[in-house]
Design a protein around this motif. Structure first.
Motif: not given
Length: 335
Positions: A71-81
């Motif tokens: 899911g979206t919890g592992f999007s590019f943006r979240n992985l950067n977080w």
């Protein structure tokens, strides 16, 4: 029947407490997961540091592989977080179970380790929600306390390493009352400001800080045939004293300070219990002249304070400029 009702109430409380504990436990495990993911990404990134774009390439690759399955919890943006989370808090044992991932994501944005330490300590101590913590950050709480205290004192009080002994260690100047919904350019009376505070009492108590409880509004004082009314009365269990507020929607005058001093004297001589500390009076005003405050009160004064209120959130630049100005004044006195 009464026993059965009490038993039912106890069981309901046990269920509610267990559910809350379970939610906190699950959320903290999620926070730990994000930290460990951030650690792995960062360490892998360091191994390929000779390639300038390796970090972005790595996170993009992981996102493309993980998102379809998890899911979206592992999007590019979240992985950067998650990577930034690890970089900001590199010691996993320092993470607090009372803070959620959303708390930490807010804290990551802060540019100072001292600020982060302060807000972590206060959030843990006061059980602030994310919204409450964000409001305190946006109102520049840390910077406002620095206006009348040194950094070490502010952090020590937050960490519970010392109890505040001086009202200025708790009382903020200015106080930010944007939650009242009043506009600076609008005409309003002191009773309107008082009513807005009572209507938003929970937010006002949050702005006041630790240990405050509401006692009375328009407290009547009868002196030899004359009646006077104190706008607001609170009690602070940390300072162990009554704290009375007088509200003025105009610029502070020395007459206002005299009136407040009379109320403080009355409380100390009539209302104060033997074990309590001296009463503190706070003049909450739209504007003030610090020189008038200084010369209207005794040099050793510690019980009468003037705090200017703001109806909009101050900018960080405004408060930092004010801090610099206070430091310059202090340095000039020491020269």
């Amino acid at each position: 029947m009464l026993t059965n009702n009490l038993l039912l109430l106890e069981i309901k409380n046990l269920i509610a407490t267990a559910r809350e504990t379970a939610v906190r436990s699950v959320d903290f495990q999620r926070t730990l997961l994000y930290w460990y993911i951030g650690e792995r990404i960062f360490n892998e990134e360091q191994q390929g540091k000779e390639r300038a774009e390796y970090g972005n390439y790595l996170i993009k690759y992981l996102s493309e592989q993980l998102t379809p399955e998890f899911g979206t919890g592992f999007s590019f943006r979240n992985l950067n977080w998650y990577r930034q989370f690890y970089r900001t808090f590199p010691i996993v044992n320092s993470l607090r179970s009372q803070l959620s991932w959303t708390h930490y994501r807010t804290l990551i944005r802060l540019d100072s380790e001292d600020k982060r330490e302060y807000y972590i300590a206060e959030t843990t101590k006061n059980n602030w929600s994310v919204r409450q913590m964000e409001r305190q950050i946006n109102s520049q709480l840390f910077e406002r306390l620095l206006l009348s205290n040194d950094k070490e004192s502010v952090l020590a009080v937050a960490r519970n390493e010392k109890l505040p002994t001086n009202p200025s260690e708790i009382i903020k100047d200015p106080m930010v009352l944007e939650f009242l919904g009043l506009r600076r350019e609008s005409a309003y009376y002191e009773k309107d400001l008082e009513q807005a505070i009572i209507t938003n009492l929970q937010d006002f108590l949050l702005e006041l800080g630790n240990g405050f409880s509401f006692v009375s509004r328009q407290k009547r004082i009868h002196l030899d045939g004359d009646d006077f009314f104190i706008d607001l009365v609170f009690y602070n269990r940390i300072l162990q004293c009554s704290i009375i507020f007088e509200i003025k929607t105009h610029k502070l005058t020395h007459e206002d300070l005299g009136q407040l001093q009379m109320y403080v004297n009355y409380y100390d001589r009539i209302e104060k219990l033997e074990h309590e500390k001296p009463t503190i009076g706070i003049l909450l005003c739209a504007d003030k002249n610090n020189a008038v405050v200084k010369f209207s009160l005794p040099e050793a004064n510690k019980t009468i304070l003037a705090s200017q209120y703001e109806l909009i959130l101050p900018s960080e630049e405004q408060l930092l400029n004010e801090i610099k100005r206070e430091i310059e004044i202090l340095n000039s006195k020491n020269d």
